[in-house]
Design a protein around this motif. Sequence first.
Motif, PDB file in Angstrom:
ATOM      1  N   ASP A 126       0.804  -1.223   0.000  1.00 18.30           N
ATOM      2  CA  ASP A 126       0.000   0.000   0.000  1.00 18.30           C
ATOM      3  C   ASP A 126       0.836   1.271   0.000  1.00 18.30           C
ATOM      4  O   ASP A 126       0.322   2.363   0.256  1.00 18.30           O
ATOM      5  CB  ASP A 126      -0.953   0.012   1.194  1.00 18.30           C
ATOM      6  CG  ASP A 126      -0.219  -0.014   2.539  1.00 18.30           C
ATOM      7  OD1 ASP A 126       1.039  -0.022   2.555  1.00 18.30           O
ATOM      8  OD2 ASP A 126      -0.904  -0.038   3.578  1.00 18.30           O
ATOM      9  N   GLN A 127       2.143   1.128  -0.281  1.00 22.47           N
ATOM     10  CA  GLN A 127       2.988   2.321  -0.357  1.00 22.47           C
ATOM     11  C   GLN A 127       2.483   3.260  -1.452  1.00 22.47           C
ATOM     12  O   GLN A 127       2.476   4.478  -1.298  1.00 22.47           O
ATOM     13  CB  GLN A 127       4.436   1.889  -0.621  1.00 22.47           C
ATOM     14  CG  GLN A 127       5.458   3.002  -0.568  1.00 22.47           C
ATOM     15  CD  GLN A 127       6.850   2.484  -0.877  1.00 22.47           C
ATOM     16  OE1 GLN A 127       7.439   2.802  -1.895  1.00 22.47           O
ATOM     17  NE2 GLN A 127       7.380   1.648   0.011  1.00 22.47           N
ATOM     18  N   ILE A 128       2.058   2.694  -2.580  1.00 25.81           N
ATOM     19  CA  ILE A 128       1.391   3.458  -3.632  1.00 25.81           C
ATOM     20  C   ILE A 128      -0.104   3.360  -3.364  1.00 25.81           C
ATOM     21  O   ILE A 128      -0.663   2.258  -3.330  1.00 25.81           O
ATOM     22  CB  ILE A 128       1.734   2.895  -5.024  1.00 25.81           C
ATOM     23  CG1 ILE A 128       3.244   2.941  -5.272  1.00 25.81           C
ATOM     24  CG2 ILE A 128       0.994   3.661  -6.118  1.00 25.81           C
ATOM     25  CD1 ILE A 128       3.692   2.163  -6.495  1.00 25.81           C
ATOM     26  N   ASN A 129      -0.758   4.483  -3.155  1.00 30.04           N
ATOM     27  CA  ASN A 129      -2.153   4.453  -2.731  1.00 30.04           C
ATOM     28  C   ASN A 129      -2.945   5.597  -3.359  1.00 30.04           C
ATOM     29  O   ASN A 129      -2.407   6.379  -4.151  1.00 30.04           O
ATOM     30  CB  ASN A 129      -2.244   4.492  -1.207  1.00 30.04           C
ATOM     31  CG  ASN A 129      -1.479   5.661  -0.604  1.00 30.04           C
ATOM     32  OD1 ASN A 129      -1.766   6.819  -0.926  1.00 30.04           O
ATOM     33  ND2 ASN A 129      -0.502   5.369   0.255  1.00 30.04           N
ATOM     34  N   ASN A 154      -8.935  -4.557 -23.941  1.00 26.34           N
ATOM     35  CA  ASN A 154      -8.166  -3.933 -22.874  1.00 26.34           C
ATOM     36  C   ASN A 154      -7.506  -4.960 -21.964  1.00 26.34           C
ATOM     37  O   ASN A 154      -7.789  -6.149 -22.034  1.00 26.34           O
ATOM     38  CB  ASN A 154      -9.081  -3.001 -22.085  1.00 26.34           C
ATOM     39  CG  ASN A 154      -9.681  -1.931 -22.965  1.00 26.34           C
ATOM     40  OD1 ASN A 154      -8.999  -1.044 -23.445  1.00 26.34           O
ATOM     41  ND2 ASN A 154     -10.988  -2.025 -23.219  1.00 26.34           N
ATOM     42  N   GLY A 155      -6.617  -4.480 -21.109  1.00 27.99           N
ATOM     43  CA  GLY A 155      -5.702  -5.354 -20.393  1.00 27.99           C
ATOM     44  C   GLY A 155      -6.258  -5.981 -19.129  1.00 27.99           C
ATOM     45  O   GLY A 155      -7.333  -5.644 -18.628  1.00 27.99           O
ATOM     46  N   GLY A 156      -5.460  -6.922 -18.590  1.00 30.78           N
ATOM     47  CA  GLY A 156      -5.768  -7.572 -17.330  1.00 30.78           C
ATOM     48  C   GLY A 156      -5.584  -6.626 -16.167  1.00 30.78           C
ATOM     49  O   GLY A 156      -5.138  -5.481 -16.313  1.00 30.78           O
ATOM     50  N   LEU A 157      -5.883  -7.107 -14.941  1.00 31.09           N
ATOM     51  CA  LEU A 157      -6.055  -6.216 -13.792  1.00 31.09           C
ATOM     52  C   LEU A 157      -5.202  -6.609 -12.592  1.00 31.09           C
ATOM     53  O   LEU A 157      -4.793  -7.752 -12.424  1.00 31.09           O
ATOM     54  CB  LEU A 157      -7.527  -6.202 -13.390  1.00 31.09           C
ATOM     55  CG  LEU A 157      -8.440  -5.553 -14.450  1.00 31.09           C
ATOM     56  CD1 LEU A 157      -9.843  -6.091 -14.357  1.00 31.09           C
ATOM     57  CD2 LEU A 157      -8.411  -4.047 -14.310  1.00 31.09           C
ATOM     58  N   LEU A 158      -4.953  -5.607 -11.764  1.00 34.82           N
ATOM     59  CA  LEU A 158      -4.259  -5.753 -10.486  1.00 34.82           C
ATOM     60  C   LEU A 158      -4.986  -4.899  -9.464  1.00 34.82           C
ATOM     61  O   LEU A 158      -5.285  -3.724  -9.732  1.00 34.82           O
ATOM     62  CB  LEU A 158      -2.808  -5.280 -10.612  1.00 34.82           C
ATOM     63  CG  LEU A 158      -2.047  -5.002  -9.303  1.00 34.82           C
ATOM     64  CD1 LEU A 158      -1.770  -6.309  -8.558  1.00 34.82           C
ATOM     65  CD2 LEU A 158      -0.737  -4.253  -9.574  1.00 34.82           C
ATOM     66  N   ALA A 159      -5.292  -5.463  -8.301  1.00 35.39           N
ATOM     67  CA  ALA A 159      -5.866  -4.703  -7.185  1.00 35.39           C
ATOM     68  C   ALA A 159      -4.859  -4.674  -6.049  1.00 35.39           C
ATOM     69  O   ALA A 159      -4.133  -5.648  -5.813  1.00 35.39           O
ATOM     70  CB  ALA A 159      -7.174  -5.345  -6.722  1.00 35.39           C
ATOM     71  N   THR A 160      -4.793  -3.556  -5.328  1.00 31.67           N
ATOM     72  CA  THR A 160      -3.813  -3.417  -4.254  1.00 31.67           C
ATOM     73  C   THR A 160      -4.462  -2.899  -2.977  1.00 31.67           C
ATOM     74  O   THR A 160      -5.546  -2.303  -3.004  1.00 31.67           O
ATOM     75  CB  THR A 160      -2.675  -2.454  -4.641  1.00 31.67           C
ATOM     76  OG1 THR A 160      -3.166  -1.095  -4.600  1.00 31.67           O
ATOM     77  CG2 THR A 160      -2.136  -2.760  -6.025  1.00 31.67           C
ATOM     78  N   ALA A 161      -3.744  -3.087  -1.857  1.00 31.53           N
ATOM     79  CA  ALA A 161      -4.200  -2.584  -0.564  1.00 31.53           C
ATOM     80  C   ALA A 161      -4.144  -1.069  -0.490  1.00 31.53           C
ATOM     81  O   ALA A 161      -4.653  -0.476   0.467  1.00 31.53           O
ATOM     82  CB  ALA A 161      -3.357  -3.194   0.559  1.00 31.53           C
ATOM     83  N   ALA A 221      -4.808   3.952 -13.395  1.00 33.80           N
ATOM     84  CA  ALA A 221      -5.080   3.589 -12.006  1.00 33.80           C
ATOM     85  C   ALA A 221      -6.431   4.172 -11.616  1.00 33.80           C
ATOM     86  O   ALA A 221      -6.706   5.359 -11.859  1.00 33.80           O
ATOM     87  CB  ALA A 221      -3.988   4.104 -11.079  1.00 33.80           C
ATOM     88  N   PHE A 222      -7.282   3.327 -11.022  1.00 32.44           N
ATOM     89  CA  PHE A 222      -8.620   3.730 -10.605  1.00 32.44           C
ATOM     90  C   PHE A 222      -8.779   3.511  -9.098  1.00 32.44           C
ATOM     91  O   PHE A 222      -8.123   2.644  -8.509  1.00 32.44           O
ATOM     92  CB  PHE A 222      -9.686   2.892 -11.313  1.00 32.44           C
ATOM     93  CG  PHE A 222      -9.623   2.930 -12.811  1.00 32.44           C
ATOM     94  CD1 PHE A 222     -10.331   3.879 -13.520  1.00 32.44           C
ATOM     95  CD2 PHE A 222      -8.855   2.007 -13.517  1.00 32.44           C
ATOM     96  CE1 PHE A 222     -10.295   3.912 -14.906  1.00 32.44           C
ATOM     97  CE2 PHE A 222      -8.812   2.030 -14.900  1.00 32.44           C
ATOM     98  CZ  PHE A 222      -9.528   2.992 -15.598  1.00 32.44           C
ATOM     99  N   ARG A 223      -9.677   4.265  -8.502  1.00 32.85           N
ATOM    100  CA  ARG A 223     -10.100   3.956  -7.139  1.00 32.85           C
ATOM    101  C   ARG A 223     -10.854   2.638  -7.167  1.00 32.85           C
ATOM    102  O   ARG A 223     -11.748   2.428  -7.999  1.00 32.85           O
ATOM    103  CB  ARG A 223     -11.001   5.049  -6.580  1.00 32.85           C
ATOM    104  CG  ARG A 223     -10.299   6.330  -6.162  1.00 32.85           C
ATOM    105  CD  ARG A 223     -11.290   7.260  -5.474  1.00 32.85           C
ATOM    106  NE  ARG A 223     -11.757   6.683  -4.217  1.00 32.85           N
ATOM    107  CZ  ARG A 223     -11.346   7.076  -3.018  1.00 32.85           C
ATOM    108  NH1 ARG A 223     -10.461   8.061  -2.913  1.00 32.85           N
ATOM    109  NH2 ARG A 223     -11.821   6.514  -1.929  1.00 32.85           N
TER     110      ARG A 223
END
Length: 723
Positions: free
Chosen positions: A61-64, A496-503, A518-520
């Motif tokens: 979650d450093q990038i948020n 369109n491309g595949g996805l990544l979700a982060t904390a 990057a989306f909320r």
Amino acid sequence: MLELRRHIAFLVLIFSAIFYSVCLHAAGPTVVNTESISANSADNWLSYGKDYKEQRYSELDQINVDNVSDLNLAWSFDTDFNRGLEATPVVIDGVLYLTGNWSVVYALDAKSGKLLWKYDPKVPREWGKMACCDVVNRGVAAYEGKIIFGTLDARLIALDAATGERIWEVLTADTSVYPYTITGAPRVAKGKVFIGNGGAEYGVRGYVSAYDVNTGEQQWRFYTVPANPADGFENQAMEAAAKTWTGEWWNYGGGGTVWDAIVYDDELDQLYIGVGNGSPWNAKVRSPDGGDNLYLSSIVALNPDNGDYLWHYQETPAESWDYTATQHIMLADMAFDGQERKVIWHAPKNGFFFVIDRTNGELLSAEPYSDVNWASHYDLETGRPVETKNARYLTKAQMIRPSSMGAHNWQAMAYSPQTGLVYIPAINSLFEYKSVKNYLHEWGQWNLGVYTQQQSVSDPILAQLLTSKITQGALLAWDPVKQEAAWEVPHKLTWNGGLLATAGGLVFQGAADGDVLAFRADNGEKLWSFNANTGVMAPPVTYTVNGEQYITILAGWGGAFGLIAGLEREVAPPPSRVLTFKLGGSALALPANPLKKIHEPPVRISSDQNILEEGRSLYYAYCSACHGTEVISNGAIPDLRHLPTAFHDNFNAIVLDGVMKKAGMVGFSDVLTEEQAFAIHAYILEQANIDRERRAQSSWWVAIKTWFFKIVAAVLGFAMTFV
């Protein structure tokens, strides 16, 4: 007192040594095995879907949401080619492993992008013709110091992770007889490598195999469709499946290739495979008297130790639309009707989001996540779809949603436990299915049993505007508990491309128009974007090096839709690249794309409409999968409208005799006559001269025509929403 000090100093020394030893051990090299993949390291990305659940969620979650606007390019790396990139990198202790075009493997320093080693398996370029959907590869597997990957010509290879030296290599299919390919990423668990293959469009019989991770020795193989009953059956599962087929399907291969989704369940010790479409697509051709055609378009659970059948759920019985079940399989635990259930979440091509009990294959829920008109709903008592009256194209053409591209293709989903939402790279599409007359099965050619060409549109501007109305792409946030969409963000283009979700409360995705976004995660608000100068299909990953978080994504336009629906662009595609971002990144801007080379075409060689229509039909049968609809290429493969005159002067030598075989352009003399080659050439030159005339028009006239076409496309697009 002095003695006391000595004792204290001694104790400090002992504790320091213990602390140093613990720290040294903790900081030692990561051993990738079943246990470490299960443990789901936040700092590394050890497996295709990160861990065995394949939820593609990172705890970093450093990038948020508060600082993602400060994200910038840290480094980029140019691969050797400019075709589509689909791989998910594996990241281990600051080293990034990925695959590019022609199954080439790269090992990069994850902090700087420096090339550490490269391995080229030297796939024969002529085998690229057997790849239905570009010369792509979706990634490697890592296990106990090895990097393992599949090649386009169906080999499985293990490399030393430190040096890139080959450890072992096996051929997973008899490619001298059958046109098998591998584009999917292997999975590894319990000392075994699991791999499937592709080739259903060309007439193969699907299967998944397990190999010893240390030696490459085959451990077991499970076929997904039965062979000729006269030859006996490999197991009871194949004997049961044969009862659901009719006719002489084995002469057509049957299909059912396991070309992508393979997931190991470390909690239940089961292996799940997603099974592909039938060969040919048209069920009436391959199984003329009906039948469900097991195990096509199914999720099948196997014993990972010996490949024994455990259970299955068939999502699309008697599959007839290229509705594969090979899309991303995600494992989860969820409350359902007041009970905790271990489930599979699945959004396959057919447009329904499935919740399946992974202990026994019971269907719990199936709701449409895209526009669907082939089925109204699923009967939860029988587990079967309720088809609409226009689902089957037995006697006349039918406009069906979704198209053969699917409501979701290979591009990976992601899940965030923060929001409880599954994020899907969704597609809304329409396709006219029409049975071919007098079906002829041809080795090494597309054998679909349906016509691939749609209605003819001569003007390239109108053609692409209509494509944008027939197919649209979106980032869809889906609530798997409520079984409904939470929010949706439309994209400009489809693939369109595949996805990544982060904390960090974020969802990352690449887009067909070239943006990395990057989306909320909670509401879909766009917070950041970066122009990659080319379409982006691959899913991002995230990791840390020295405590600093990075985001990496591969950028390269192509794949099935990227080839066949080539976009008209003013510039040529750049080298396919690895792009890596961090907060405050300071890499130089990406160089501008090279200008597109356009050679003016020779004059038309025929104005006979019968010849031109025959040429169009043949072009779609043998050429469009690589060179694009209406002869509009994506640029990575030559645009046939813009070739130098020498290519036209030697058209038959190239197209029939295969003089450019070593460059990947094989000859078609086994299926085409000189008269048919002439018709194809006439159609190509017709399209080339239409394009030349369009480019010669004044800019103001082009602008007026474009606006007029936009109105026409908008009206037609509105009308299509009622189909």
